[in-house]
Motif scaffolding. Sequence first.
Motif, PDB file in Angstrom:
ATOM      1  N   PRO A   1       0.860  -1.288  -0.325  1.00  0.00           N
ATOM      2  CA  PRO A   1       0.203   0.230   0.146  1.00  0.00           C
ATOM      3  C   PRO A   1       0.419   1.431  -0.160  1.00  0.00           C
ATOM      4  O   PRO A   1       2.150   1.291   0.819  1.00  0.00           O
ATOM      5  CB  PRO A   1      -0.199  -0.346   1.035  1.00  0.00           C
ATOM      6  N   LEU A   2       0.169   2.842  -0.805  1.00  0.00           N
ATOM      7  CA  LEU A   2       0.904   3.876  -0.679  1.00  0.00           C
ATOM      8  C   LEU A   2       0.397   4.371   0.664  1.00  0.00           C
ATOM      9  O   LEU A   2      -0.960   4.320   0.192  1.00  0.00           O
ATOM     10  CB  LEU A   2       0.736   4.250  -1.747  1.00  0.00           C
ATOM     11  N   LEU A   3       1.353   5.701   0.576  1.00  0.00           N
ATOM     12  CA  LEU A   3       0.851   6.406   1.319  1.00  0.00           C
ATOM     13  C   LEU A   3      -0.023   6.013   2.768  1.00  0.00           C
ATOM     14  O   LEU A   3       0.461   5.632   3.996  1.00  0.00           O
ATOM     15  CB  LEU A   3      -0.196   7.463   0.646  1.00  0.00           C
ATOM     16  N   ASP A   4      -1.038   6.982   2.914  1.00  0.00           N
ATOM     17  CA  ASP A   4      -2.057   6.059   4.406  1.00  0.00           C
ATOM     18  C   ASP A   4      -2.918   5.276   3.359  1.00  0.00           C
ATOM     19  O   ASP A   4      -4.095   5.265   4.676  1.00  0.00           O
ATOM     20  CB  ASP A   4      -2.829   7.593   5.150  1.00  0.00           C
ATOM     21  N   ARG A   5      -2.636   4.384   3.121  1.00  0.00           N
ATOM     22  CA  ARG A   5      -3.508   3.033   2.802  1.00  0.00           C
ATOM     23  C   ARG A   5      -3.363   1.709   3.644  1.00  0.00           C
ATOM     24  O   ARG A   5      -2.223   1.571   3.695  1.00  0.00           O
ATOM     25  CB  ARG A   5      -3.722   2.944   1.030  1.00  0.00           C
ATOM     26  N   VAL A   6      -4.595   1.132   3.420  1.00  0.00           N
ATOM     27  CA  VAL A   6      -4.679  -0.061   4.596  1.00  0.00           C
ATOM     28  C   VAL A   6      -5.424  -1.145   3.718  1.00  0.00           C
ATOM     29  O   VAL A   6      -6.552  -1.468   2.897  1.00  0.00           O
ATOM     30  CB  VAL A   6      -4.735   0.047   5.680  1.00  0.00           C
ATOM     31  N   LEU A   7      -4.143  -2.371   3.781  1.00  0.00           N
ATOM     32  CA  LEU A   7      -4.847  -3.427   2.855  1.00  0.00           C
ATOM     33  C   LEU A   7      -5.206  -5.079   3.897  1.00  0.00           C
ATOM     34  O   LEU A   7      -3.985  -4.930   5.341  1.00  0.00           O
ATOM     35  CB  LEU A   7      -4.012  -4.230   2.089  1.00  0.00           C
ATOM     36  N   VAL A   8      -6.979  -4.593   4.032  1.00  0.00           N
ATOM     37  CA  VAL A   8      -7.250  -5.394   5.269  1.00  0.00           C
ATOM     38  C   VAL A   8      -7.994  -7.118   4.561  1.00  0.00           C
ATOM     39  O   VAL A   8      -7.987  -6.826   3.158  1.00  0.00           O
ATOM     40  CB  VAL A   8      -8.142  -4.944   5.642  1.00  0.00           C
ATOM     41  N   GLN A   9      -8.346  -7.933   5.302  1.00  0.00           N
ATOM     42  CA  GLN A   9      -9.018  -8.774   4.740  1.00  0.00           C
ATOM     43  C   GLN A   9      -9.727  -9.389   6.018  1.00  0.00           C
ATOM     44  O   GLN A   9      -9.944  -9.566   7.151  1.00  0.00           O
ATOM     45  CB  GLN A   9      -7.874 -10.544   4.397  1.00  0.00           C
ATOM     46  N   ARG A  10     -10.962  -9.404   5.565  1.00  0.00           N
ATOM     47  CA  ARG A  10     -12.004  -9.371   6.048  1.00  0.00           C
ATOM     48  C   ARG A  10     -12.557 -10.787   6.894  1.00  0.00           C
ATOM     49  O   ARG A  10     -11.994 -11.583   6.120  1.00  0.00           O
ATOM     50  CB  ARG A  10     -13.925  -8.910   5.972  1.00  0.00           C
ATOM     51  N   ILE A  11     -12.632 -10.766   8.071  1.00  0.00           N
ATOM     52  CA  ILE A  11     -12.493 -11.945   8.561  1.00  0.00           C
ATOM     53  C   ILE A  11     -14.044 -12.595   8.626  1.00  0.00           C
ATOM     54  O   ILE A  11     -14.989 -12.322   8.919  1.00  0.00           O
ATOM     55  CB  ILE A  11     -12.330 -12.218   9.944  1.00  0.00           C
ATOM     56  N   LYS A  12     -13.650 -13.876   8.217  1.00  0.00           N
ATOM     57  CA  LYS A  12     -15.143 -14.629   7.871  1.00  0.00           C
ATOM     58  C   LYS A  12     -15.911 -14.839   9.280  1.00  0.00           C
ATOM     59  O   LYS A  12     -14.976 -15.390  10.383  1.00  0.00           O
ATOM     60  CB  LYS A  12     -14.878 -16.101   7.361  1.00  0.00           C
ATOM     61  N   ALA A  13     -17.547 -14.862   8.851  1.00  0.00           N
ATOM     62  CA  ALA A  13     -18.416 -15.159   9.962  1.00  0.00           C
ATOM     63  C   ALA A  13     -18.128 -17.141  10.553  1.00  0.00           C
ATOM     64  O   ALA A  13     -17.967 -17.590   9.594  1.00  0.00           O
ATOM     65  CB  ALA A  13     -19.597 -14.664  10.237  1.00  0.00           C
ATOM     66  N   ASP A  14     -18.297 -17.384  11.627  1.00  0.00           N
ATOM     67  CA  ASP A  14     -18.455 -18.577  11.915  1.00  0.00           C
ATOM     68  C   ASP A  14     -19.889 -19.154  10.885  1.00  0.00           C
ATOM     69  O   ASP A  14     -20.761 -19.199  10.860  1.00  0.00           O
ATOM     70  CB  ASP A  14     -18.871 -19.111  13.167  1.00  0.00           C
ATOM     71  N   THR A  15     -19.050 -20.699  10.123  1.00  0.00           N
ATOM     72  CA  THR A  15     -20.900 -20.901   9.642  1.00  0.00           C
ATOM     73  C   THR A  15     -21.034 -22.525  10.848  1.00  0.00           C
ATOM     74  O   THR A  15     -21.748 -22.711  10.344  1.00  0.00           O
ATOM     75  CB  THR A  15     -19.994 -21.498   8.145  1.00  0.00           C
ATOM     76  N   LYS A  16     -20.263 -22.860  11.252  1.00  0.00           N
ATOM     77  CA  LYS A  16     -20.725 -23.617  12.550  1.00  0.00           C
ATOM     78  C   LYS A  16     -21.236 -23.090  13.954  1.00  0.00           C
ATOM     79  O   LYS A  16     -20.609 -22.157  14.700  1.00  0.00           O
ATOM     80  CB  LYS A  16     -19.826 -24.858  12.324  1.00  0.00           C
ATOM     81  N   THR A  17     -22.229 -23.497  14.462  1.00  0.00           N
ATOM     82  CA  THR A  17     -22.390 -23.165  15.960  1.00  0.00           C
ATOM     83  C   THR A  17     -21.663 -23.383  16.959  1.00  0.00           C
ATOM     84  O   THR A  17     -21.028 -24.647  16.480  1.00  0.00           O
ATOM     85  CB  THR A  17     -23.934 -23.205  16.812  1.00  0.00           C
TER      86      THR A  17
END
Length: 104
Positions: free
Chosen positions: A13-29
Motif C-alpha cells: 500500500p502507498l501513503l496512508d492506505r491499509v490492506l485488510v482482509q475481512r474476517i469470515k463469520a463462523d459457519t458452525k454454531t
Amino acid sequence: MSAAIKSIKSLAPLLDRVLVQRIKADTKTAGGIFLPETAVKELNEAKVLAVGPGMMDKKGNRIPLGVAAGDRVLIPQFGGSPLKVGEEEFSLFRDHELLAKINE
C-alpha cells in the motif's frame, strides 16, 4: 486490472492506505450445527495485512498510521477499494476510514 496479481504479498500500500482482509463469520454454531450461507452475517471485522508508510505533513514529516500489520480493526460496511486475488477477497482503505482498532 491488466496484470493479474499472483500473490497478495506482492502488493505494498502507498501513503496512508491499509490492506485488510475481512474476517469470515463462523459457519458452525457452538453445538456443531452448520449454518447455511444465507444465515451467516458478514462481519465488519478485518485483519490488517499491510500498511503504507503514511502521509507527509506540510513540513515534510511523515505522519504514522494508527494501525500495523497483524492488527484487528473494525471497517465500514461499505467503501474501500475491493481486490480479488484468486478466490480471496481483500480491501484497501485509507487510515482515517477505519472505524476502530480492536485491542485484545
